[in-house]
Write an enzyme that holds these catalytic residues in place. Structure first.
Site, PDB file in Angstrom:
ATOM      1  N   HIS A   1     -23.509  18.892 -12.133  1.00 32.19           N
ATOM      2  CA  HIS A   1     -24.573  18.706 -13.112  1.00 32.19           C
ATOM      3  C   HIS A   1     -24.748  17.229 -13.392  1.00 32.19           C
ATOM      4  O   HIS A   1     -23.768  16.487 -13.425  1.00 32.19           O
ATOM      5  CB  HIS A   1     -24.255  19.459 -14.422  1.00 32.19           C
TER       6      HIS A   1
ATOM      7  N   GLU B   1     -26.159  27.813 -13.815  1.00 27.91           N
ATOM      8  CA  GLU B   1     -26.851  28.693 -12.873  1.00 27.91           C
ATOM      9  C   GLU B   1     -25.912  29.743 -12.262  1.00 27.91           C
ATOM     10  O   GLU B   1     -26.338  30.835 -11.927  1.00 27.91           O
ATOM     11  CB  GLU B   1     -27.487  27.873 -11.740  1.00 27.91           C
TER      12      GLU B   1
HETATM   13  N1  ACO Z   1     -21.710  20.849  -3.869  1.00 31.78           N
HETATM   14  C1  ACO Z   1     -21.161  19.878  -3.092  1.00 31.78           C
HETATM   15  N2  ACO Z   1     -21.234  18.570  -3.383  1.00 31.78           N
HETATM   16  C2  ACO Z   1     -21.908  18.225  -4.486  1.00 31.78           C
HETATM   17  C3  ACO Z   1     -22.497  19.174  -5.344  1.00 31.78           C
HETATM   18  C4  ACO Z   1     -22.373  20.525  -4.995  1.00 31.78           C
HETATM   19  N3  ACO Z   1     -22.919  21.485  -5.745  1.00 31.78           N
HETATM   20  N4  ACO Z   1     -23.106  18.548  -6.365  1.00 31.78           N
HETATM   21  C5  ACO Z   1     -22.898  17.230  -6.164  1.00 31.78           C
HETATM   22  N5  ACO Z   1     -22.178  17.037  -5.030  1.00 31.78           N
HETATM   23  C6  ACO Z   1     -21.698  15.767  -4.485  1.00 31.78           C
HETATM   24  C7  ACO Z   1     -22.833  15.007  -3.817  1.00 31.78           C
HETATM   25  O1  ACO Z   1     -22.932  15.340  -2.470  1.00 31.78           O
HETATM   26  C8  ACO Z   1     -22.402  13.576  -4.032  1.00 31.78           C
HETATM   27  O2  ACO Z   1     -21.408  13.290  -3.086  1.00 31.78           O
HETATM   28  P1  ACO Z   1     -21.244  11.793  -2.511  1.00 31.78           P
HETATM   29  O3  ACO Z   1     -20.744  10.980  -3.651  1.00 31.78           O
HETATM   30  O4  ACO Z   1     -20.247  11.960  -1.407  1.00 31.78           O
HETATM   31  O5  ACO Z   1     -22.590  11.378  -2.025  1.00 31.78           O
HETATM   32  C9  ACO Z   1     -21.726  13.619  -5.408  1.00 31.78           C
HETATM   33  O6  ACO Z   1     -21.279  14.967  -5.580  1.00 31.78           O
HETATM   34  C10 ACO Z   1     -22.670  13.269  -6.564  1.00 31.78           C
HETATM   35  O7  ACO Z   1     -23.866  14.000  -6.401  1.00 31.78           O
HETATM   36  P2  ACO Z   1     -25.273  13.600  -7.029  1.00 31.78           P
HETATM   37  O8  ACO Z   1     -26.354  14.218  -6.213  1.00 31.78           O
HETATM   38  O9  ACO Z   1     -25.334  12.121  -7.273  1.00 31.78           O
HETATM   39  O10 ACO Z   1     -25.190  14.296  -8.420  1.00 31.78           O
HETATM   40  P3  ACO Z   1     -26.405  14.524  -9.385  1.00 31.78           P
HETATM   41  O11 ACO Z   1     -25.898  14.361 -10.749  1.00 31.78           O
HETATM   42  O12 ACO Z   1     -27.599  13.737  -9.012  1.00 31.78           O
HETATM   43  O13 ACO Z   1     -26.799  16.041  -9.060  1.00 31.78           O
HETATM   44  C11 ACO Z   1     -27.069  18.354  -9.163  1.00 31.78           C
HETATM   45  C12 ACO Z   1     -26.674  17.096  -9.933  1.00 31.78           C
HETATM   46  C13 ACO Z   1     -28.511  18.206  -8.591  1.00 31.78           C
HETATM   47  C14 ACO Z   1     -27.074  19.555 -10.095  1.00 31.78           C
HETATM   48  C15 ACO Z   1     -26.062  18.593  -7.992  1.00 31.78           C
HETATM   49  O14 ACO Z   1     -24.761  18.736  -8.526  1.00 31.78           O
HETATM   50  C16 ACO Z   1     -26.422  19.783  -7.127  1.00 31.78           C
HETATM   51  O15 ACO Z   1     -27.233  19.637  -6.189  1.00 31.78           O
HETATM   52  N6  ACO Z   1     -25.843  20.988  -7.387  1.00 31.78           N
HETATM   53  C17 ACO Z   1     -26.155  22.171  -6.632  1.00 31.78           C
HETATM   54  C18 ACO Z   1     -27.482  22.786  -7.077  1.00 31.78           C
HETATM   55  C19 ACO Z   1     -27.382  23.438  -8.466  1.00 31.78           C
HETATM   56  O16 ACO Z   1     -26.429  24.146  -8.774  1.00 31.78           O
HETATM   57  N7  ACO Z   1     -28.414  23.178  -9.292  1.00 31.78           N
HETATM   58  C20 ACO Z   1     -28.496  23.716 -10.661  1.00 31.78           C
HETATM   59  C21 ACO Z   1     -28.071  22.680 -11.668  1.00 31.78           C
HETATM   60  S1  ACO Z   1     -28.062  23.282 -13.311  1.00 31.78           S
HETATM   61  C22 ACO Z   1     -29.593  22.995 -13.906  1.00 31.78           C
HETATM   62  O17 ACO Z   1     -30.280  22.131 -13.456  1.00 31.78           O
HETATM   63  C23 ACO Z   1     -30.142  23.817 -15.015  1.00 31.78           C
END
Ligand code: ACO
Length: 379
Positions: free
Chosen positions: A258, A316
């Site tokens: 998140h 989620e």
């Molecule tokens: N699975 C695997 N790796 C992940 C995940 C995940 N669910 N989420 C983040 N990461 C990793 C990224 O690949 C990144 O790795 P890196 O440092 O090697 O590049 C690191 O963690 C940071 O990720 P960001 O994209 O910078 O995190 P951000 O805060 O922008 O993203 C988000 C948040 C979009 C929710 C992300 O965690 C994600 O895509 N999750 C999966 C989709 C999801 O569950 N969405 C619902 C969110 S809840 C809501 O919005 C109501």
């Protein structure tokens, strides 16, 4: 005099409005709804109580509560022209979020811009489940079920979907979900609603803007895929190999991570409790046990593959489980989210109408400046 400008792409970290409706504390993993910790309020309150709280900044007395329930029940039936339009919408196979947005836009047939704004808010929140349930039934080739005046807001939604009175545990689980997601700071759809309200526009327009914004997959769209993952895993022994394979391939695990919550997502905790109460001892108890196992393995592997990123279970993951448990198909997840969030949207619009300022940020121009007009005949 020049105005100081700060560049914040995506408006990240920008405080654009004041609110008394909810406080999101990502570092402590806390969500406060109008003064109440989420885990205190969500599993206990009815949705009508939460609506009253958001609209009036206090819980209702018994009398106010019963009045609100009765007023909402009286606003559920749709204007005949909205019903007629929903037939056309369903026949055209229009996606449910678009159908909800179109139906919401037609609510000007039953409310007027001159009405008291809180009354308009009440009418919109009361009518949205009818729009959604009627569209779903019409698309399935079934007759719409007219709203039931004696049922609560959430119970009536389930009733209009199935045509049968829902059990108390189903209502409680869905009501906890509605309360859990009713408001969440200045998220994108709430911002959209407040931008519309900030121009002096009306409540219906603001809610239409919010529904259109929630539709996007970056905002309202992850619970379906989170559940698909659990179904794909299917059995306990598959969890580790499948999740490892996904992470090795560089994929993201749906339902984890998140932008704001780095300790825990309090909404995931609230919905986990709701799911546990609903599933354990029921027909789908195995699904809950499997989901808990998938979560446990996913958190361990995320720490292994993405150390230090502080990736936790998000709202989620358990949304999917709760909504599936109460009998909703994945296609209905996002529009059901909209029905709940409409409580927050309307409260934010009322708040902005009362004391907000025009929301009008700047854009940095990155285009060219040295073009000169060429008449059409020369092009
Ligand atoms: N699975 C695997 N790796 C992940 C995940 C995940 N669910 N989420 C983040 N990461 C990793 C990224 O690949 C990144 O790795 P890196 O440092 O090697 O590049 C690191 O963690 C940071 O990720 P960001 O994209 O910078 O995190 P951000 O805060 O922008 O993203 C988000 C948040 C979009 C929710 C992300 O965690 C994600 O895509 N999750 C999966 C989709 C999801 O569950 N969405 C619902 C969110 S809840 C809501 O919005 C109501």
């Amino acid at each position: 005099m020049t105005m100081e400008t700060i560049e914040r792409p995506g408006l990240q970290g920008v405080v654009a409005a004041e609110t008394r409706l909810s406080r999101v504390d990502g570092e402590r993993g806390e969500l406060i709804i109008a003064g109440y910790a989420l885990d205190d309020l969500a599993p206990r309150a009815t949705f009508e109580e939460v609506l009253f709280l958001l609209w009036n900044d206090r819980l209702p007395t018994q009398r106010e509560y019963h009045d609100l329930r009765a007023q909402m029940a009286a606003q559920r039936a749709l204007h005949p022209q909205i019903e007629a339009t929903l037939h056309a919408v369903a026949n055209a196979g229009i996606p449910l979020m678009d159908a909800l947005r179109m139906g919401a836009g037609l609510l000007n047939l039953s409310v007027s811009a001159d009405d008291d704004p809180q009354q308009v808010a009440l009418s919109i929140v009361a009518a949205l489940p009818t729009i959604l349930a009627q569209t779903i039934r019409l698309r399935a080739g079934e007759e719409p079920v007219q709203p039931h005046e004696d049922l609560s807001h959430v119970a009536n939604f389930l009733y209009m979907l199935d045509g049968a009175k829902p059990s108390d545990p189903r209502v409680r689980a869905l009501e906890t979900y509605f309360n859990t997601v009713v408001d969440h700071g200045l998220n994108a759809s709430t911002l959209a609603a407040r931008v519309a309200a900030s121009t002096g526009s009306d409540m219906v327009s603001a809610i239409v803007a919010a529904i259109g914004t929630l539709k996007g997959p970056l905002h309202g769209g992850a619970p379906g895929p989170a559940l698909d993952l659990v179904f794909e895993i299917g059995q306990r022994k598959n969890a580790e190999p499948i999740l490892r394979q996904r992470l090795e391939a560089g994929e993201r695990l749906m339902g984890f991570g998140h932008r704001v919550y780095k300790v825990r997502d309090p909404r995931a905790d609230a919905l986990n409790s709701a799911a546990e109460q609903f599933f354990v001892g029921g027909l789908q108890a195995d699904l809950y046990v499997l989901a808990r196992h998938v979560e446990e393995v996913a958190l361990r592997l995320l720490e292994e593959y993405k150390p230090g990123r502080r990736l936790q279970t998000n709202v989620e993951f358990y949304t999917a489980l709760v909504l599936h448990g109460v009998g909703l198909s994945t296609e209905i997840f996002t529009p059901t989210f909209a029905l709940a969030r409409a409580g927050g949207w309307t409260a934010h619009v009322l708040e902005h109408m009362a004391n907000g300022r025009l929301l009008r940020p700047l854009a940095r121009y990155v285009g060219t400046t040295d073009r000169h007009w060429t008449p059409l005949v020369d092009r």
